[in-house]
Scaffold this active site. Structure first.
Site, mmCIF file in Angstrom:
data_model
loop_
_atom_site.group_PDB
_atom_site.id
_atom_site.type_symbol
_atom_site.label_atom_id
_atom_site.label_comp_id
_atom_site.label_asym_id
_atom_site.label_seq_id
_atom_site.Cartn_x
_atom_site.Cartn_y
_atom_site.Cartn_z
ATOM 1 N N GLN A 36 -2.133 -8.467 9.953
ATOM 2 C CA GLN A 36 -2.080 -9.196 8.379
ATOM 3 C C GLN A 36 -1.582 -10.476 8.585
ATOM 4 O O GLN A 36 -2.002 -11.396 7.602
ATOM 5 C CB GLN A 36 -1.327 -8.317 7.497
ATOM 6 C CG GLN A 36 -2.027 -6.955 7.390
ATOM 7 C CD GLN A 36 -1.344 -6.092 6.636
ATOM 8 O OE1 GLN A 36 -0.355 -5.211 6.692
ATOM 9 N NE2 GLN A 36 -1.187 -6.225 5.165
ATOM 10 N N HIS A 140 1.186 -0.553 13.924
ATOM 11 C CA HIS A 140 0.710 -0.788 12.617
ATOM 12 C C HIS A 140 -0.949 -0.784 12.429
ATOM 13 O O HIS A 140 -1.261 -1.741 11.771
ATOM 14 C CB HIS A 140 1.497 -2.143 11.996
ATOM 15 C CG HIS A 140 1.651 -2.162 10.643
ATOM 16 N ND1 HIS A 140 2.839 -2.261 10.024
ATOM 17 C CD2 HIS A 140 0.745 -1.990 9.502
ATOM 18 C CE1 HIS A 140 2.897 -2.388 8.594
ATOM 19 N NE2 HIS A 140 1.434 -2.079 8.343
ATOM 20 N N ASN A 185 3.827 3.020 11.800
ATOM 21 C CA ASN A 185 3.959 2.678 10.190
ATOM 22 C C ASN A 185 2.862 3.731 9.344
ATOM 23 O O ASN A 185 1.577 3.768 9.823
ATOM 24 C CB ASN A 185 3.578 1.364 10.162
ATOM 25 C CG ASN A 185 3.391 0.938 8.563
ATOM 26 O OD1 ASN A 185 4.791 0.967 7.987
ATOM 27 N ND2 ASN A 185 2.443 0.864 7.972
ATOM 28 N N GLU A 186 3.458 4.379 8.369
ATOM 29 C CA GLU A 186 2.466 5.289 7.671
ATOM 30 C C GLU A 186 1.433 6.052 8.129
ATOM 31 O O GLU A 186 0.419 5.962 8.123
ATOM 32 C CB GLU A 186 2.037 4.251 6.504
ATOM 33 C CG GLU A 186 2.939 3.760 5.576
ATOM 34 C CD GLU A 186 2.366 3.086 4.567
ATOM 35 O OE1 GLU A 186 1.150 3.490 4.040
ATOM 36 O OE2 GLU A 186 3.237 2.367 3.751
ATOM 37 N N TYR A 350 5.998 2.503 -3.165
ATOM 38 C CA TYR A 350 5.564 1.555 -4.084
ATOM 39 C C TYR A 350 5.501 2.016 -5.451
ATOM 40 O O TYR A 350 5.449 1.469 -6.389
ATOM 41 C CB TYR A 350 4.319 1.188 -3.471
ATOM 42 C CG TYR A 350 4.113 0.359 -2.199
ATOM 43 C CD1 TYR A 350 4.348 -1.002 -2.272
ATOM 44 C CD2 TYR A 350 3.975 0.873 -0.920
ATOM 45 C CE1 TYR A 350 4.292 -1.891 -1.139
ATOM 46 C CE2 TYR A 350 4.169 0.206 0.303
ATOM 47 C CZ TYR A 350 4.219 -1.170 0.003
ATOM 48 O OH TYR A 350 4.366 -1.985 1.217
ATOM 49 N N GLU A 422 9.438 -0.573 3.326
ATOM 50 C CA GLU A 422 8.521 -1.398 2.533
ATOM 51 C C GLU A 422 8.885 -1.010 1.024
ATOM 52 O O GLU A 422 9.062 0.245 0.747
ATOM 53 C CB GLU A 422 7.212 -0.912 2.774
ATOM 54 C CG GLU A 422 6.618 -1.298 4.213
ATOM 55 C CD GLU A 422 5.086 -1.227 4.527
ATOM 56 O OE1 GLU A 422 4.340 -1.108 3.398
ATOM 57 O OE2 GLU A 422 4.794 -1.102 5.576
ATOM 58 N N TRP A 471 8.546 -5.747 1.085
ATOM 59 C CA TRP A 471 7.117 -6.092 1.361
ATOM 60 C C TRP A 471 6.380 -6.929 0.411
ATOM 61 O O TRP A 471 6.222 -6.495 -0.684
ATOM 62 C CB TRP A 471 6.365 -4.813 1.724
ATOM 63 C CG TRP A 471 4.780 -4.817 2.329
ATOM 64 C CD1 TRP A 471 3.734 -5.337 1.719
ATOM 65 C CD2 TRP A 471 4.638 -5.179 3.781
ATOM 66 N NE1 TRP A 471 2.649 -5.407 2.408
ATOM 67 C CE2 TRP A 471 3.170 -5.431 3.725
ATOM 68 C CE3 TRP A 471 5.320 -5.129 4.737
ATOM 69 C CZ2 TRP A 471 2.549 -5.549 5.217
ATOM 70 C CZ3 TRP A 471 4.647 -5.037 5.978
ATOM 71 C CH2 TRP A 471 3.292 -5.503 6.111
ATOM 72 N N PHE A 487 1.302 -9.966 -1.924
ATOM 73 C CA PHE A 487 2.106 -9.028 -2.159
ATOM 74 C C PHE A 487 3.695 -9.915 -1.613
ATOM 75 O O PHE A 487 4.692 -9.374 -1.521
ATOM 76 C CB PHE A 487 2.381 -8.003 -1.057
ATOM 77 C CG PHE A 487 1.685 -6.762 -1.393
ATOM 78 C CD1 PHE A 487 2.697 -5.866 -1.828
ATOM 79 C CD2 PHE A 487 0.409 -6.470 -1.422
ATOM 80 C CE1 PHE A 487 2.018 -4.551 -2.399
ATOM 81 C CE2 PHE A 487 -0.283 -5.332 -1.874
ATOM 82 C CZ PHE A 487 0.863 -4.444 -2.312
#
Length: 543
Positions: A36, A140, A185-186, A350, A422, A471, A487
């Site tokens: 990213q 990620h 990550n996630e 989030y 995050e 984040w 973001f």
């Protein structure tokens, strides 16, 4: 008569929150991920990842047709980005190591890219030289394309060994200085949106590289979708692939922890966790036991899916009951590796959603039925949103949700040490705004203030949360949203060599949480402040 006294309810400062309300060892920082921000997709010996292939094969599936080839050019501007972290007075910076930048062919046998090793060594050394603690994510979502081509990436058990080797290489090269690791990550996000292919072009074998995560940040496009079985296992449906990918992610995590503890723990003394995505699952009717149970089940499928195996070596009971043989069992040896394979839990939060056991009669068009979990989700009740939308899609702002999520984890998952890995909100990239207008991000400012206040409230109630990473540090290439969502605390001028400018939220965060402000509440700030963010119009970089 009980001798146990209730936990006192301490007042929270609301939007006046600052570092002084937290203990001195509480960590404040911000995060990014390699694809990213780095760019330099073809520089420094990097190999392609599945995201490179996907974005170049199907640019029409990215909202603005863009890709991460350049991202925000952090590969070449990393010293400037670290300067920003220092100016903000952050304790920590979270970044991810690009697997294909280190191992272009995916595996050790295919060769190590020393230029990639050098880049991350330079990044880590620059952080430490500026008194910034690195928090490093190993995966990620950027699977090397070579491994996707060889055996379908995380659909194959073979990836566990390759990930372990990649992790071991990172520990060997960087572990003398990196003490805080995030393996994956996630994993829920990656698993749940894997295995979807789009009929452009209309041949399944040509779409092999695009069978990957469809991020939750953007609604899926209204294009014909063909779901097909993996070439690695022709009898497996896409729905089953979700759990196969998740299973292999867990085994990869456990393998990385094992090699670290066996070979590096005694000398490097690092700590580990996974960054798990969460969502407050609020029962649509809190007086309806069926809705309460549905909300609990929804949290199992979101968070417990990857947390419960680290505690018991088994998936949550609700998942085992509903999925049966579709959910693979761990062997006794695998259970031994999984149980206790964490030092802390990374929490990504989030937003929130309502959950019901039956289709909400007032929201038939909006409610989404989750087949495997047997529950509905909706963002509104009786026509009223659970929280205001940050933009056109998906992120309802519900600060109290992070408090409830933290309490749930404390009460139901053995009271772990927690880091918020995050937390943030996006704004739509409005190209009609002037630079000055684009840097006024009141929604983000209030979002951070309100969520930090709830994190502090959870601490007051005994939740062992020890850090908070926003984040994200900077606007970046936001996956399927491309450059259409922002973001960052730092505004990126995509049309002027990716110049960096602080938004109002960055200025506030710096003034409230600079590491020099480890002071008692209501005491004056130090006078030796360097004033770098004194004016919201000050430019960080000049071209």
């Amino acid at each position: 008569m009980s001798s146990v006294l209730p936990t006192p309810v301490l007042p929270t400062p609301g939007r006046n929150i600052n570092r002084g309300h937290f203990p001195d060892d509480f960590i404040f920082g911000a995060g990014t991920s390699s694809y990213q921000i780095e760019g330099a997709a073809r520089e420094g010996g990097r190999g392609p990842s599945i995201w490179d292939t996907f974005t170049h094969t199907h640019p029409e599936l990215i909202q603005d047709g863009s890709n991460g080839d350049t991202a925000i050019n952090s590969y070449n501007l990393y010293k400037e980005d670290i300067k920003i972290v220092k100016l903000m007075g952050l304790d920590a910076y979270r970044f991810s190591i690009s697997w294909p930048r280190i191992l272009p062919g995916g595996s050790i046998n295919a060769g190590i890219n020393q230029e990639g090793i050098k880049y991350y060594n330079n990044l880590i050394d620059e952080l430490l030289a500026n008194d910034i603690v690195p928090y490093v994510t190993l995966f990620h979502w950027d699977v090397p394309q070579a491994l996707q081509d060889q055996y379908d990436g995380f659909l194959s058990d073979k990836i566990v060994d390759d990930f372990r080797d990649f992790a071991e290489l990172c520990f060997w090269e960087f572990g003398d200085r990196v003490k805080n690791w995030i393996t994956i990550n996630e994993p829920e996000s990656y698993s749940n949106f894997f295995g979807v292919a789009y009929d452009t072009p209309p041949k399944a074998h040509a779409l092999k590289a695009s069978r990957l995560l469809v991020p939750t940040t953007v609604a899926r496009p209204s294009k014909p979708v063909r779901v097909f079985a993996s070439t690695a296992d022709p009898g497996t449906t896409t729905a089953d692939q979700v759990y196969k990918v998740g299973h292999n992610l867990l085994l990869a995590h456990a393998a990385a922890i094992q090699v670290y503890r066996d070979k590096f723990q005694n000398t490097q003394e690092g700590t580990f966790g996974m960054a798990l995505v969460t969502q407050w699952m609020k029962p649509l009717n809190e007086n309806n036991p069926a809705d309460v149970e549905a909300a609990s089940r929804a949290f199992d499928f979101k968070f417990g899916w990857f947390m419960q195996p680290l505690i018991t070596g088994e998936y949550p009971k609700s998942m085992r009951q509903l999925l049966g043989p579709r959910l693979r069992e761990f062997t006794p040896d695998q259970k031994k590796l999984l149980i206790g394979s964490y030092d802390y839990v990374g929490v990504n939060y989030y937003t929130a959603t309502y959950v019901s056991s039956a289709q909400p009669p007032h929201d038939k068009k909006k409610a989404v039925f989750h087949t495997d979990g047997n529950f509905y989700t909706t963002d509104s009740k009786d026509g009223v949103l659970i929280g205001p939308l940050a933009g056109p899609a998906w992120l309802n702002i519900v600060p109290e949700g992070i408090y409830h999520v933290l309490q749930d984890i404390k009460e139901n998952y053995e009271d772990p040490v927690i880091y918020i890995t995050e937390n943030g909100v996006y704004e739509v990239n409005d190209t009609a705004k002037t630079l000055s207008e684009a840097r006024v991000d009141t929604t983000r400012l209030h979002y951070l203030q309100d969520h930090l206040s709830k994190v502090l409230e959870a601490r007051h109630q005994g939740v062992r949360v020890q850090g908070y990473l926003v984040w994200s540090l900077m606007d970046n290439w936001e996956l399927r949203a491309g450059y259409t969502s922002r973001f960052g605390l730092i505004h990126i001028d995509y049309y002027n060599n990716f110049a960096r400018y602080p938004k109002d939220s960055a200025i506030w965060f710096r003034n409230a949480f600079h590491k020099r402000l480890r002071i008692h509440v209501n005491k004056a700030r130090p006078q030796e402040d360097d004033g770098a963010f004194d004016t919201p119009r000050k430019r960080l970089r000049k071209y």
